[in-house]
Design an enzyme around this catalytic site. Structure first.
Site, short mmCIF file in Angstrom:
data_model
loop_
_atom_site.label_atom_id
_atom_site.label_comp_id
_atom_site.label_asym_id
_atom_site.label_seq_id
_atom_site.Cartn_x
_atom_site.Cartn_y
_atom_site.Cartn_z
N GLN A 97 1.16 -1.18 -0.14
CA GLN A 97 0.23 0.14 -0.51
C GLN A 97 0.82 1.15 0.01
O GLN A 97 1.86 1.00 1.00
CB GLN A 97 -0.71 0.08 0.84
CG GLN A 97 -1.76 1.63 1.09
CD GLN A 97 -2.51 1.49 2.45
OE1 GLN A 97 -2.39 2.13 3.01
NE2 GLN A 97 -4.55 1.66 2.18
N TYR A 182 -5.52 11.34 4.03
CA TYR A 182 -4.39 11.38 3.36
C TYR A 182 -4.20 12.15 2.16
O TYR A 182 -5.28 12.63 2.30
CB TYR A 182 -3.77 10.26 3.00
CG TYR A 182 -3.34 9.65 4.59
CD1 TYR A 182 -2.79 10.03 5.98
CD2 TYR A 182 -3.97 8.06 5.12
CE1 TYR A 182 -2.96 9.55 6.92
CE2 TYR A 182 -3.72 7.48 6.43
CZ TYR A 182 -3.72 8.57 7.36
OH TYR A 182 -2.99 7.80 8.41
N ARG A 229 -8.22 2.49 -2.74
CA ARG A 229 -8.64 2.66 -1.74
C ARG A 229 -9.05 3.59 -1.51
O ARG A 229 -8.43 4.11 -1.67
CB ARG A 229 -7.42 1.71 -0.53
CG ARG A 229 -9.20 1.69 0.56
CD ARG A 229 -7.96 1.34 2.47
NE ARG A 229 -8.49 -0.16 2.38
CZ ARG A 229 -8.55 -0.21 4.57
NH1 ARG A 229 -7.83 0.95 5.15
NH2 ARG A 229 -9.30 -0.82 5.23
N GLY A 315 -9.23 -5.82 9.32
CA GLY A 315 -7.80 -5.34 9.84
C GLY A 315 -7.56 -6.34 11.57
O GLY A 315 -6.81 -6.51 11.14
N ARG A 316 -8.12 -5.37 12.57
CA ARG A 316 -8.05 -5.54 13.92
C ARG A 316 -8.03 -7.57 13.80
O ARG A 316 -7.02 -7.38 14.52
CB ARG A 316 -8.59 -4.57 15.03
CG ARG A 316 -8.45 -3.43 14.88
CD ARG A 316 -8.40 -2.50 16.41
NE ARG A 316 -10.37 -2.77 16.45
CZ ARG A 316 -10.41 -1.57 15.76
NH1 ARG A 316 -10.43 -0.20 14.99
NH2 ARG A 316 -12.45 -2.17 15.61
#
Length: 361
Positions: A97, A182, A229, A315-316
């Site tokens: 990424q 971002y 993404r 994710g987590r």
């Protein structure tokens, strides 16, 4: 009926199943280099259909956090090669990424790794709210430098250079980070992009940077090895998107013409936009559902069978369950991660979560 545990071809990427490891910053790089622990961490999770790495800065100025890895030097390429070799040996597929943090950062962060005190850059000279974690502790954000037209072209070139380096480093492809506040997201958002040139103002102009980065990276390494993404209206990084219901359909339509390997949608900001994106996107759609990391909802893999998405990312749950795909497929118990060890530190809370068994889906 297709299930989440069947193979999927996403462009040139061959996924062994449709359970994707979402990108997660873990801040365990040595300077800006991935380590042997990094290789172990990703190899342990190679049972995912696709492993998306933590955010990797495509340039020195793109670094916004302490101890995050880069992909803009030969030394970094060699270090990432050890990671990709380990994942491939375990039978996995892995993409890098590429994450330019834009205004999220501080000169003290780049100075600490030997690049000098670089002022963060952004579409406009608008600082983010909040505090910035630096090697010297939490500090106030600085006013970012507004990118000139020439700077924008150089930044696009930085993404393409990093994408080429990713392929040299053995990655199967790249995911361009256009989400979570971002740089690409900053161009899309109305409060962070206050430009009046061709890169700002109208929705058509604000999507231009994301489209041109995706176009340039696709030309460099192949659209069939390039993903992107997005996270409509999730508000991260102090972003405000007053017209996201206009911007994102425009963006998806433009991206769809490029033939990308996949689009990775974070739906937490506006789940109601998911079916709109699904209808507009003709390629592979990876969905990060609004409740994807809630252990009480492993049935989210059912979104594949329902046709909502082609694959689902977590994710987590991948932090504490290196064999998550196997556990979801068999209904095995899911471990909970210790989030006090999510960022920084040694191997504890990183590579010491056990799998139930070696065999992965």
């Amino acid at each position: 009926m297709t299930t989440a545990f069947e193979p999927l071809a996403a462009g040139r990427l061959a996924l062994r199943n449709r359970v994707v490891m979402a990108p997660m910053t873990r801040r365990r790089a040595y300077g800006t280099l991935p380590t042997t622990d990094t290789a172990d961490y990703y190899a342990q999770r190679a049972g995912a259909g696709l492993v998306v790495t933590e955010g990797i800065q495509p340039s020195a100025i793109g670094q916004g956090y302490v101890d995050t890895p880069g992909l803009h030097t030969d030394e970094q390429v060699a270090a990432w090669r050890r990671v990709t070799d380990a994942v491939h040996e375990a039978g996995g597929t892995i993409v890098a990424q590429l994450m330019h943090t834009g205004r999220i950062g501080h000169p003290a962060i780049t100075e600490a790794v030997g690049h000098g005190p670089l002022t963060p850059v952004a579409p406009s000279a608008v600082p983010a709210a909040g505090r910035v974690h630096t090697p010297d502790g939490h500090r106030d954000p600085v006013v970012p430098k507004a990118l000139t037209a020439e700077d924008i072209e150089r930044t696009i070139a930085d993404f393409t250079d990093a994408a080429r380096k990713a392929i040299v480093a053995g990655f199967d492809g790249v995911e361009i980070h256009g989400a979570n506040g971002y740089l690409l997201h900053q161009f899309l958002a109305t409060n962070t992009n206050q430009r009046t040139d061709r890169w700002g103002g109208s929705p058509e102009n604000r999507i231009r940077f994301a489209v041109e980065v995706a176009r340039a990276v696709s030309a460099a390494i192949g659209a069939d090895r390039t993903g992107l993404r997005i996270s409509p209206a999730n508000g991260l990084g102090d972003t405000v998107e007053d017209d996201h219901r206009v911007v994102y359909p425009l963006l998806v339509r433009e991206l769809d013409t490029l033939g990308l390997a996949y689009l990775h949608l974070v739906e937490a900001g506006d789940p109601g936009l998911t079916p709109v994106v699904r209808d507009l996107w003709s390629g592979t759609l990876i969905l990060n559902p609004a409740d994807a990391d809630t252990a009480a909802h492993p049935a989210r893999v059912g979104l594949v069978a329902d046709g909502v998405a082609d694959a689902v990312s977590f994710g987590r749950l991948f932090i504490a369950n290196p064999d998550l795909a196997h556990r979801l497929a068999t209904g095995a118990p899911l471990a909970e991660p210790d989030l006090t060890k999510a960022y920084g530190g040694d191997h504890t809370g990183y590579t010491d979560y056990p799998a139930l068994q070696p065999q992965l889906v």
